[in-house]
Write a protein that holds these residues in place. Structure first.
Motif, PDB file in Angstrom:
ATOM      1  N   SER A 485       0.817  -1.215   0.000  1.00 43.51           N
ATOM      2  CA  SER A 485       0.000   0.000   0.000  1.00 43.51           C
ATOM      3  C   SER A 485       0.848   1.260   0.000  1.00 43.51           C
ATOM      4  O   SER A 485       0.339   2.353  -0.257  1.00 43.51           O
ATOM      5  N   SER A 487       3.483   1.538  -1.993  1.00 44.09           N
ATOM      6  CA  SER A 487       4.237   1.496  -3.243  1.00 44.09           C
ATOM      7  C   SER A 487       4.289   2.871  -3.910  1.00 44.09           C
ATOM      8  O   SER A 487       3.318   3.637  -3.882  1.00 44.09           O
ATOM      9  N   ASP A 489       4.374   3.151  -7.004  1.00 41.76           N
ATOM     10  CA  ASP A 489       3.544   2.998  -8.192  1.00 41.76           C
ATOM     11  C   ASP A 489       2.090   3.239  -7.783  1.00 41.76           C
ATOM     12  O   ASP A 489       1.521   2.465  -6.993  1.00 41.76           O
ATOM     13  N   PRO A 490       1.451   4.294  -8.274  1.00 41.94           N
ATOM     14  CA  PRO A 490       0.081   4.603  -7.819  1.00 41.94           C
ATOM     15  C   PRO A 490      -0.932   3.504  -8.128  1.00 41.94           C
ATOM     16  O   PRO A 490      -1.905   3.331  -7.403  1.00 41.94           O
ATOM     17  N   THR A 491      -0.694   2.753  -9.188  1.00 42.42           N
ATOM     18  CA  THR A 491      -1.615   1.667  -9.520  1.00 42.42           C
ATOM     19  C   THR A 491      -1.575   0.590  -8.446  1.00 42.42           C
ATOM     20  O   THR A 491      -2.619   0.086  -7.999  1.00 42.42           O
ATOM     21  N   ILE A 492      -0.357   0.239  -8.023  1.00 41.75           N
ATOM     22  CA  ILE A 492      -0.218  -0.802  -6.995  1.00 41.75           C
ATOM     23  C   ILE A 492      -0.721  -0.272  -5.662  1.00 41.75           C
ATOM     24  O   ILE A 492      -1.413  -0.980  -4.919  1.00 41.75           O
ATOM     25  N   ALA A 494      -3.021   1.881  -5.114  1.00 46.22           N
ATOM     26  CA  ALA A 494      -4.486   1.902  -5.135  1.00 46.22           C
ATOM     27  C   ALA A 494      -5.060   0.497  -5.025  1.00 46.22           C
ATOM     28  O   ALA A 494      -6.093   0.286  -4.370  1.00 46.22           O
ATOM     29  N   ARG A 495      -4.399  -0.472  -5.657  1.00 48.43           N
ATOM     30  CA  ARG A 495      -4.888  -1.855  -5.607  1.00 48.43           C
ATOM     31  C   ARG A 495      -4.936  -2.361  -4.177  1.00 48.43           C
ATOM     32  O   ARG A 495      -5.843  -3.106  -3.793  1.00 48.43           O
ATOM     33  N   ALA A 583       2.168  -9.169 -13.713  1.00 45.37           N
ATOM     34  CA  ALA A 583       1.144  -8.137 -13.600  1.00 45.37           C
ATOM     35  C   ALA A 583       0.215  -8.407 -12.419  1.00 45.37           C
ATOM     36  O   ALA A 583      -0.164  -7.476 -11.684  1.00 45.37           O
ATOM     37  N   TYR A 584      -0.152  -9.669 -12.213  1.00 45.25           N
ATOM     38  CA  TYR A 584      -1.111 -10.000 -11.155  1.00 45.25           C
ATOM     39  C   TYR A 584      -0.501  -9.814  -9.766  1.00 45.25           C
ATOM     40  O   TYR A 584      -1.160  -9.331  -8.850  1.00 45.25           O
TER      41      TYR A 584
END
Length: 970
Positions: A485, A487, A489-492, A494-495, A583-584
């Motif tokens: 959380s 990270s 990397d904003p995508t990670i 947010a995930r 990716a997953y």
């Protein structure tokens, strides 16, 4: 009690067989005026398309009346059928392993001759029942029970008459279409130990309407059984296992005998041990790498040295110690709840034309607790330096080159995943039938079957969430959060914004009550829809007359289309490339290469269609009649041409003959070519993942290994050659007695089979790495434990089985009452398989196979029933005999096995009282199954605690059980 059971059985056998040794009979069902059963002249004998007065088919048919079946086993008809010796290794809620949810094999799936349920064709009143599971099998719990008149079991090949899958025979549930009145049942049941409680309620009616031109049938019924856990029986609690007996075995001649020191090898024979644990993990966590390796966490969270316990000759198996044992609080008998509704309407449009439409709906719900979530190599968890849940002494032990530990934890006392399976099944039939010129009978029919099979396994590790939540750190404010959380990397980020950190080292109630636990578990789901549309037309009648009678012919055509759509939220194919996995699991560390979406249950998707076009014909020619030494002599021939859209065309045929030299004796025989075409799942299945315990001969490690299976679109139909011949004796000097004996032999070539995981690894090892199987084994290094093994079906196998079926019945009056005796018995002469052309031929006859999914094929099996009715009182006794078996692992290492388990007998008894009411009766009944409360023999597997320690495919695991209730018919 064993001696008494065997004595009773042998006495019955002697009574029936007299000088001939015993028989297997094509019996005519007894007339029952109240049920509206058709007369003998109208009986359609399963196994042939030709019907004529007095016709006896050359292929043996066993006819079991519903009345006798429910007296022996009142739960349902499929449970009663599985007590007949013709059925072997069928699966049912009490005859299956409930450890995993990634296979659709937990319903009542009949297995005729033990050659596999896919080679047994299931009919409902002569119509093919569409598959109910994506595997292509039929869960016969979908068949409505109350209006079934009888069950015909064709114990010989019948593909020429009915098409694909009728290799071992046909099971036809025959509907009582003429029933008029009202019938029903209400009953309750329980075992002596208070589990397996259940009930059954049902009502059915038949009514004429429209001035007797129409007839209506309706039924509704429900059945429920609460099941039991393995821990409810002693054999489920002892952690029994076969283990090697030579601790520290050394092999002086490894080149000549490389498996000598393997468990069951020549220098390391098997023995039975109890209290067996596996050292790969511990209840609260074993450290397998990093600081404090071979320490464990105890119930208080303290670090203590790990004790293996007392060593055995099986690597990783110990008695006692701190290793883990598979929890016995999992299902031995799965709770089952079924609902069934049926309706049929027929109308006589003219004296020669009748139309009908019928439909049924059934719902079958299974629920069970399966194996606990585990972190056993190769899916252990990695905890890194800085994890705030690590104890201070462990954190202090990290060095610049050792910044993590690997933790193997088996949470036997943590919540276990719970699985629910539901099958919703619709079946609709419509058609017309009639006569032409009083000589020809014709029919056209449409059949639709639609199955929706869904599975949900709750509370199973969600690996993406798990590896995010266990990698905990403190943020800038000192709060414990998931590392992902934070990270960059904003995508990670947010995930994993809602990620809840999980303390894997928690114990007691704190373990499952923390918010992180709910985050790391999820629900693996998959759903399969299988539907089938079929159309058929046929005509049969007399071509012309010969001196011995009419020459009958039957001609017809059929078209069938099937479709399979299997969807999943855990498709392994979504993660089968490096890019997809990257990716997953992006932003996570410590993720093993063997994990997919969920722990264990990752079912691949499948999609496919096939169509089948068929034409068939059958001819019956009477050659002689009422001649010296030829009261009857007739020939029968059938042929079918089938064209599959997936695998091409194939021909099947049958030749048969009956000869009645004298009135009291009929001789019969048949030869046939039969087929089983590959089903949609075998052709189009996506990758399915599972784990299996492997004793690896290369690395010497015993551990779970990921296993991946998939379909093969290049499969071709299996071909079987079937031979039957026998005799039927109906002595005129003893009216009411019928005896018969039939020999059978089935040879299947190009059989669809898969090598087992162990066979693949051993074949590769024994070849020195040159066998084709080596391509299926993935190892990170040549000597490391496999990281994955792939298996797939192929036309590689061979199977041959032969034996003798016996059937005898006798009815007479005795002391003012009616006495009925019936004997079914079967002798298995051989059951040989060859998994591939390079594999050895293995003999299974007389063997109880030691494995995690045990099978048993005793040479002798039999069931003797005695039914006596006097006045309003009825007494029914049913004695089942399971012959002796030898313990073994055909094709595997079995030194130390070979023990013989003696014959086992089970007695069932029903007492009834019939009270006349109005124009019918009410019957009160009570049934005791396993009257002597016989315990099953101790037969462990080679993995401790996976199943109750016996062969549940052969023996009763419930013990004495009671059923009581009422039946009525007006």
């Amino acid at each position: 009690m064993r001696g008494r059971a065997s004595s009773l059985f042998l006495t019955g056998t002697a009574l029936f067989t007299m000088a001939s040794a015993a028989a297997a009979q094509e019996a005519t069902p007894p007339a029952d005026a109240q049920s509206g059963q058709a007369s003998a002249q109208d009986i359609v004998v399963t196994g042939t398309r030709i019907v004529r007065d007095g016709y006896t088919a050359p292929t043996p048919v066993t006819v079991a009346s519903t009345e006798e079946l429910v007296k022996a086993t009142p739960s349902n008809i499929p449970d009663a059928l599985n007590k007949l010796p013709q059925f072997q290794n069928s699966s049912s809620p009490s005859r299956s392993s409930m450890n995993f949810a990634n296979t659709a094999a937990h319903g009542n799936v009949l297995n005729l001759r033990g050659v596999g349920p896919l080679r047994t064709l299931i009919l409902f009143d002569g119509q093919r029942v569409a598959p109910t599971t994506y595997l292509g099998t039929v869960d016969v719990n979908v068949i409505p029970n109350l209006l079934i008149q009888r069950v015909d079991v064709v114990t010989g090949g019948a593909s020429a008459a009915y098409g694909s899958d009728a290799v071992s025979g046909v099971v036809n549930f025959v509907l009582d279409k003429k029933f008029t009145g009202l019938t029903g049942v209400a009953q309750g049941s329980t075992s002596q130990r208070g589990d397996n409680q259940g009930y059954r309620f049902g009502i059915a009616g038949g009514f004429d309407f429209g001035g007797d031109r129409g007839h209506l049938l309706l039924s509704a019924e429900t059945f429920k059984n609460n099941g039991m856990l393995r821990s409810d029986r002693k054999l489920g609690r002892g952690a029994y296992s076969y283990v090697g007996s030579t601790v520290g075995c050394t092999n002086p001649n490894a080149a000549a005998d490389p498996t000598a020191c393997s468990p069951g090898g020549s220098l390391n024979p098997y023995m039975i041990a109890s209290g067996v644990t596996l050292s790969a993990a511990s209840e609260y966590g074993k450290i397998t790498s990093g600081p404090f390796t071979n320490y464990r966490f105890d119930a208080n969270g303290a670090l203590v040295p790990f004790s293996n316990g007392t060593a055995t000759g099986s690597p990783g198996y110990f008695v006692g110690g701190d290793g883990y044992a598979i929890s016995p609080d999992t299902q031995a008998v799965a709770p089952l709840h079924t609902y069934q509704a049926f309706g049929r309407a027929s109308w006589d449009f003219t004296p020669d034309v009748t139309g009908y439409v019928q439909g049924s709906f059934s719902r079958s719900d299974l629920s069970y607790t399966s194996l606990a979530n585990s972190l056993v190599p190769p899916t252990a968890a990695t905890l890194y330096s800085g994890n705030p849940y690590l104890p201070a002494e462990l954190q202090a032990a990290f060095t610049p080159t050792s910044q993590s530990i690997t933790l193997a934890r088996y949470g036997a006392n943590s919540p276990r995943p719970h699985t629910t399976e539901r099958t919703d099944y619709w079946m609709v039939n419509a058609g017309f039938e009639g006569t032409l010129a009083d000589k020809w009978k014709w029919n056209v029919a449409f059949n639709h079957g639609d199955s929706n099979f869904s599975v949900a396994q709750e509370g199973v590790w969600d690996w993406q969430h798990f590896y995010a939540a266990t990698d905990a750190v403190r943020n800038g404010s000192g709060q414990i959060v998931c590392r992902a959380s934070l990270s960059a990397d904003p995508t990670i980020a947010a995930r994993y914004a809602n990620c809840q950190p999980f303390n894997l080292l928690a114990t007691g109630d704190a373990y499952a009550s923390q918010p992180g636990y709910d985050y790391v578990v999820g629900t693996s789901r998959y759903r399969a829809r299988i539907w089938q549309n079929a159309m058929s037309a046929s005509i049969q009648g007399a071509l012309f007359d010969l001196p011995a009678g009419p020459v009958d012919v039957a001609l017809g055509a059929e078209y069938r289309r099937q479709s399979l759509r299997l969807t999943s939220n855990a498709n392994p194919a979504d993660l089968d490339t490096t890019a997809e996995r990257s990716a997953y699991f992006a932003g996570l560390r410590g993720v093993p290469s063997s994990v997919y979406h969920y722990w264990l249950t990752n079912v691949g998707e499948a999609s496919g269609d096939l169509s089948v076009k068929e034409v068939f014909g059958e001819l019956a020619v009477p050659l002689l009649k009422d001649q010296p030494f030829a009261q009857e002599l007739s020939l029968n021939a059938a042929g079918r041409y089938t064209d599959y859209s997936t695998s091409g065309s194939v021909e099947t045929w049958k030749l048969g003959a009956t000869w009645k030299p004298i009135r009291d004796l009929l001789l019969r025989g048949s030869v046939s070519r039969d087929i089983r075409a590959p089903n949609l799942f075998e052709l189009f299945a996506g990758d399915q993942s599972a784990i299996s315990l492997l004793v690896d001969p290369v690395s010497g490690i015993t551990a779970n290994v990921p296993q991946v299976t998939g379909g093969n679109p290049d499969l071709k139909p299996e071909k079987a050659d079937t031979l039957t011949f026998g005799a039927v004796i109906t002595p005129s000097f003893l009216p009411g007695l019928s005896l018969s004996v039939d020999y059978y032999r089935i040879k299947i070539k190009d059989a669809i089979g898969t090598l087992s995981l162990t066979q693949i690894v051993n074949n590769c090892s024994q070849s020195g790495g040159t066998a084709p199987e080596c391509a299926l084994v993935t190892r990170d290094t040549p000597t490391s434990f496999p990281s994955q093994i792939r298996v797939a079906p192929a036309n590689i196998a061979f199977l041959e089985t032969s034996g003798i079926d016996f059937d005898a019945s006798y009815r007479t009056e005795l002391a003012g009452g009616n006495l009925g005796l019936r004997l079914y018995a079967s002798y298995l002469d051989t059951y040989q398989t060859q998994q591939s052309s390079t594999a050895p031929v293995l003999e299974y006859a007389g063997i109880s196979t030691i494995s995690s999914t045990p099978e048993g094929r005793p040479r002798w099996r039999g069931t003797l029933s005695v039914n006596y009715e006097v006045g309003r009182v009825g007494v029914f006794l049913n004695q089942q005999l399971i012959g002796k078996v030898k313990l073994g692992i055909p094709g595997g290492l079995e030194n130390g096995l070979g023990q013989t388990i003696g014959a086992v007998g089970y007695t069932d008894m029903t007492l009834s009282y019939r009270l006349p009411v109005a124009n019918g009766h009410v019957e009160f009944f009570g049934t005791v199954n396993n009257l002597s409360d016989k315990d099953p023999p101790l037969i462990p597997g080679t993995i401790p605690g996976v199943n109750i320690a016996t062969n549940f495919a052969l023996y009763d695991t419930v013990g004495r059980a009671f059923t009581g209730g009422i039946r009525f018919k007006f």
